[in-house]
Motif scaffolding. Structure first.
Motif, PDB file in Angstrom:
ATOM      1  N   ARG A 158      35.928  40.153  45.423  1.00 20.07           N
ATOM      2  CA  ARG A 158      37.071  40.425  46.047  1.00 20.07           C
ATOM      3  C   ARG A 158      38.332  39.900  45.144  1.00 20.07           C
ATOM      4  O   ARG A 158      38.165  38.651  44.646  1.00 20.07           O
ATOM      5  CB  ARG A 158      37.108  39.701  47.431  1.00 20.07           C
ATOM      6  CG  ARG A 158      35.966  39.962  48.383  1.00 20.07           C
ATOM      7  CD  ARG A 158      35.995  39.043  49.448  1.00 20.07           C
ATOM      8  NE  ARG A 158      34.679  39.157  50.251  1.00 20.07           N
ATOM      9  CZ  ARG A 158      34.556  40.103  51.111  1.00 20.07           C
ATOM     10  NH1 ARG A 158      35.201  40.941  51.637  1.00 20.07           N
ATOM     11  NH2 ARG A 158      33.203  40.006  51.873  1.00 20.07           N
ATOM     12  N   LEU A 159      39.305  40.828  44.758  1.00 21.97           N
ATOM     13  CA  LEU A 159      40.335  40.571  44.076  1.00 21.97           C
ATOM     14  C   LEU A 159      41.463  40.021  44.723  1.00 21.97           C
ATOM     15  O   LEU A 159      41.815  40.893  45.890  1.00 21.97           O
ATOM     16  CB  LEU A 159      40.667  41.681  43.214  1.00 21.97           C
ATOM     17  CG  LEU A 159      39.551  42.259  42.334  1.00 21.97           C
ATOM     18  CD1 LEU A 159      40.192  43.437  41.399  1.00 21.97           C
ATOM     19  CD2 LEU A 159      39.173  41.038  41.345  1.00 21.97           C
ATOM     20  N   GLN A 160      41.936  38.917  44.523  1.00 20.71           N
ATOM     21  CA  GLN A 160      43.145  38.391  45.366  1.00 20.71           C
ATOM     22  C   GLN A 160      44.467  38.874  44.535  1.00 20.71           C
ATOM     23  O   GLN A 160      44.512  38.445  43.311  1.00 20.71           O
ATOM     24  CB  GLN A 160      43.114  36.822  45.484  1.00 20.71           C
ATOM     25  CG  GLN A 160      44.035  36.422  46.263  1.00 20.71           C
ATOM     26  CD  GLN A 160      44.372  34.677  46.607  1.00 20.71           C
ATOM     27  OE1 GLN A 160      43.333  34.082  46.046  1.00 20.71           O
ATOM     28  NE2 GLN A 160      45.252  34.374  47.136  1.00 20.71           N
ATOM     29  N   PHE A 205      46.476  40.210  39.641  1.00 20.76           N
ATOM     30  CA  PHE A 205      45.307  39.620  40.257  1.00 20.76           C
ATOM     31  C   PHE A 205      45.184  38.095  40.130  1.00 20.76           C
ATOM     32  O   PHE A 205      45.377  37.679  38.839  1.00 20.76           O
ATOM     33  CB  PHE A 205      44.100  40.115  40.024  1.00 20.76           C
ATOM     34  CG  PHE A 205      44.024  41.568  40.305  1.00 20.76           C
ATOM     35  CD1 PHE A 205      44.012  42.288  41.645  1.00 20.76           C
ATOM     36  CD2 PHE A 205      43.952  42.522  39.282  1.00 20.76           C
ATOM     37  CE1 PHE A 205      44.029  43.661  41.581  1.00 20.76           C
ATOM     38  CE2 PHE A 205      43.731  43.916  39.382  1.00 20.76           C
ATOM     39  CZ  PHE A 205      43.818  44.477  40.663  1.00 20.76           C
ATOM     40  N   VAL A 247      35.525  45.052  46.261  1.00 22.21           N
ATOM     41  CA  VAL A 247      35.749  46.230  45.258  1.00 22.21           C
ATOM     42  C   VAL A 247      35.126  47.381  45.790  1.00 22.21           C
ATOM     43  O   VAL A 247      35.469  48.514  45.756  1.00 22.21           O
ATOM     44  CB  VAL A 247      35.164  45.714  43.723  1.00 22.21           C
ATOM     45  CG1 VAL A 247      34.952  47.103  42.948  1.00 22.21           C
ATOM     46  CG2 VAL A 247      35.837  44.539  43.250  1.00 22.21           C
ATOM     47  N   PHE A 288      42.646  45.445  48.737  1.00 16.47           N
ATOM     48  CA  PHE A 288      42.525  44.169  48.071  1.00 16.47           C
ATOM     49  C   PHE A 288      43.279  43.100  48.850  1.00 16.47           C
ATOM     50  O   PHE A 288      42.794  41.962  49.313  1.00 16.47           O
ATOM     51  CB  PHE A 288      42.898  44.091  46.714  1.00 16.47           C
ATOM     52  CG  PHE A 288      41.848  44.638  45.851  1.00 16.47           C
ATOM     53  CD1 PHE A 288      40.253  44.482  45.855  1.00 16.47           C
ATOM     54  CD2 PHE A 288      41.927  45.574  44.902  1.00 16.47           C
ATOM     55  CE1 PHE A 288      39.463  45.098  45.068  1.00 16.47           C
ATOM     56  CE2 PHE A 288      40.999  46.118  43.917  1.00 16.47           C
ATOM     57  CZ  PHE A 288      39.754  45.576  44.171  1.00 16.47           C
ATOM     58  N   ALA A 300      37.186  48.960  48.534  1.00 13.88           N
ATOM     59  CA  ALA A 300      38.464  48.981  48.008  1.00 13.88           C
ATOM     60  C   ALA A 300      38.317  50.588  47.387  1.00 13.88           C
ATOM     61  O   ALA A 300      39.044  51.368  47.498  1.00 13.88           O
ATOM     62  CB  ALA A 300      38.974  48.144  47.216  1.00 13.88           C
TER      63      ALA A 300
END
Ligand SMILES: [Fe+2]
Lengths: 323, 333
Positions: free
Chosen positions: A202-204, A317, A282, A276, A285
């Motif tokens: 998971r990209l913050q 990110f 990912v 995201f 998304a």
């Protein structure tokens, strides 16, 4: 309240002996100087009368006159400044909305806004927080004959709402948290994630990244208006303020070196970043992006590689997390 | 209450705070110039509300400036005269900003800005009587305790006086400063503007404030509207205001002096040059204050105070807004 205003008012012939309570004076003055129809109407308003029941003729019993001005004229200095100051602030926060609407129409909306949503904050930075919402709430929904004749889409007021959202968000990104003293996720770090873990990552998003979906191409319009503003007086760009045709558009805002940057997005890019933003993996998304995409799987894979390279270079990110 | 914070210094001029010299109000229009040239200004005054929530360029610029110059924080939203409760979140942020920028002191105005939860973003006057004095003194003491430093309060420009007032401005300021044990920021332009608007003697005002309590001076330009003056901060300091400054300098023995320029802001060197003119008025060789300056005021006005158009007031021309805005426009690409 400590005593009724009527009781108190009867004591006014002896100022200082039994002065009006301070909170009544303040409530009265605020009601008077912020009344949209001016001081006399403010004095007659229910709010002012509830605090200090005087008529405009008797106002010298509250505010004294000077040699040059009577009491109502003196209160008028504050009344004029109240709206003028806040209108000026809103024009500074929404300069392109103001130019697009023209002074008269912008002021009309802004005055309505200030009455519906008066400032409750210690800072003027918050003054425009609900302006786009107000424009949306008060947007005419009936078809407008004059607009149709001018070749405008019936929902052109939404264009103004979109433009206000863009300008407000620009200001939020400018003064909000940024990445200037932090290191975001680098391209190398993404590349180093093993393929079997990548889909679960998971990209913050960085705190300065904002995603915006518009019904009109307001970002292009914004660019054009700024070019007009910046053009040389000797070499002006033609001032074309025509409202563009509706078209769904997507923009990311971010900030680098304390300057706000605008990134027009394609629909699948927006879908990916929005996923995201809402905490998706990912895998989810990419599925969201693919659903909004006319690229083949191979083409999308190539595109994704390029997008992640660009976005990591631009510090989109903040971190990567794994379940 | 922790009286030790301020009391031991109360007997000293300026509460024992330093005379920082000649400073300039920090404005966004000058950010780039300052970072590029590091001008030889003695100190800067920053508007607290512009920076206390900033996590962007305004705060970055202030931090760079605070590394090189003394900073004083000047607020517009404390609302010490309001009957609404003190905003503790605001005070907490203000203290944090002051700590982080090593602010030499914190100032605001003797005014209220709103009531019943609203903020007019103006500096509104209070009736000057015993009730107001008790209220303001108690609030200053509470604020000083929270901020853990003395508060410095400024006389605002005012456009009305109240039937319920029983004291002059200077009498109220004197009693307030003594009873709350706070400092004063004497804005000599505001003295001139208020005195003209209320038919007072400006020199008398300057003579009667408690000189040892004056920590700082403000200088600014104003607008003569014919029937009254408005504190617009949009130009040079006029000669009668310089004369008041000369008098105030003599009576106080000198204090940190700051020029405010908020509308039609010229290039930084012009603003800096304006405050440097103060040097001419500090020389003992100069003749002292002679006569009370009398501004040209016409009377009475024929224009109504507010002209409603379609139910809405006609906005005053922007050059006639007192207490100008402090908004930092974003930089965007
Ligand atoms: Fe001032």
């Amino acid at each position: 309240m400590p005593q009724s205003s009527a009781q108190n008012d009867s004591a006014e012939s002896q100022p200082g002996v039994n002065p009006r309570p301070l909170d009544l004076v303040e409530r009265w003055m605020q009601s008077v100087i912020t009344h949209p129809a001016g001081v006399a109407a403010g004095i007659a308003s229910d709010a002012a009368q509830a605090a200090i029941p005087v008529s405009p003729d008797e106002v010298e019993r509250v505010v004294t006159r000077s040699q040059a001005l009577d009491s109502i004229e003196r209160l008028g200095v504050y009344a004029n400044a109240y709206y003028a100051r806040l209108l000026e602030c809103l024009r500074d926060v929404f300069p392109i909305v103001a130019r697009t609407l023209g002074e008269e129409l912008f002021d009309h909306f802004a005055l309505g806004y200030l009455q519906k949503y008066p400032s409750q904050s210690y800072t003027l930075c918050e003054l425009g927080a609900r302006f786009a919402q107000f424009l949306d709430e008060t947007r005419p929904t009936e078809p407008d004959a004059a607009a149709a004749e001018a070749g405008l889409s019936p929902d052109w007021p939404r264009f103004v709402v979109d433009l206000a959202r863009l300008e407000w968000t620009v200001g939020q990104v400018y003064d909000g948290p940024g990445m200037e003293n932090r290191q975001g996720v680098l391209a190398d770090a993404l590349a180093a994630i093993p393929p079997d873990r990548w889909l679960a990552a998971r990209l913050q998003l960085a705190p300065c990244v904002r995603l915006l979906l518009f019904r009109y191409p307001v970002n292009d319009f914004y660019t054009k208006m700024r070019a007009i503003d910046r053009a040389d007086d000797d070499d002006p760009i033609e001032d074309d303020l025509a409202i563009p045709r509706p078209e769904e558009t997507y923009v990311a805002l971010s900030r680098r070196d304390y300057v706000v940057r605008r990134y027009p997005l394609a629909k699948p890019q927006y879908a990916l970043l929005a996923a995201f933003e809402s905490g998706a993996t990912v895998e989810a998304a990419i599925a969201a992006a693919a659903a909004d995409c006319d690229l083949s799987d191979d083409e999308l894979a190539v595109a994704l590689h390029r997008w992640f390279a660009d976005w990591t270079a631009d510090q989109f990110f903040l971190s990567v997390a794994f379940d | 209450m922790n009286r030790s914070l301020t009391s031991p210094n109360a007997a000293l001029p300026r509460l024992g705070l330093p005379n920082l010299g000649l400073g300039v109000g920090l404005r966004a229009a000058h950010f780039s110039h300052i970072l590029e040239h590091w001008p030889a200004v003695d100190w800067f005054e920053a508007i607290s509300e512009n920076f206390m929530d900033s996590q962007g360029r305004p705060r970055y610029v202030l931090d760079r400036i605070a590394e090189r110059y003394p900073i004083v924080l000047h607020g517009v939203s404390l609302s010490i005269g309001s009957r609404d409760p003190l905003n503790l979140e605001y005070l907490r942020k203000l203290k944090k900003l002051a700590d982080e920028t090593a602010a030499r002191w914190i100032s605001d105005h003797l005014c209220w800005t709103g009531v019943a939860g609203r903020n007019t973003h103006d500096l509104l006057p209070i009736p000057l009587n015993e009730e107001s004095l008790r209220h303001v003194v108690a609030r200053i003491r509470a604020v000083q305790e929270i901020l853990e430093r003395p508060l410095v309060l400024e006389n605002p420009s005012t456009y009305v006086t109240f039937a319920d007032s029983t004291m002059s401005d200077w009498e109220f300021l004197t009693r307030m400063a003594e009873e709350a044990d706070c400092g004063l920021l004497l804005d000599v332009n505001n003295v001139y503007v208020s005195s003209t608007n209320h038919d007072w003697d400006a020199a008398e005002y300057v003579r009667r404030v408690p000189h040892r309590r004056v920590v700082q001076f403000h200088l600014a330009g104003h607008t003569n509207c014919g029937t009254h003056l408005i504190d617009t901060h949009d130009g040079e300091v006029i000669d009668p205001v310089w004369a008041l400054y000369r008098l105030a300098h003599e009576l106080t023995g000198g204090a940190s002096t700051l020029l405010e320029w908020d509308a039609k802001i010229p290039a930084f060197p012009v603003v800096h040059a304006e405050v440097l003119k103060a040097k001419r008025h500090m020389s003992a060789a100069l003749p002292g204050f002679a006569a009370s300056p009398q501004p040209r005021i016409q009377k009475p006005s024929t224009a109504p105070a507010a002209i409603p158009i379609a139910g809405l007031p006609l906005a005053a021309p922007s050059e006639a807004i007192g207490q100008p805005l402090h908004f930092v426009p974003p930089e965007v690409r």
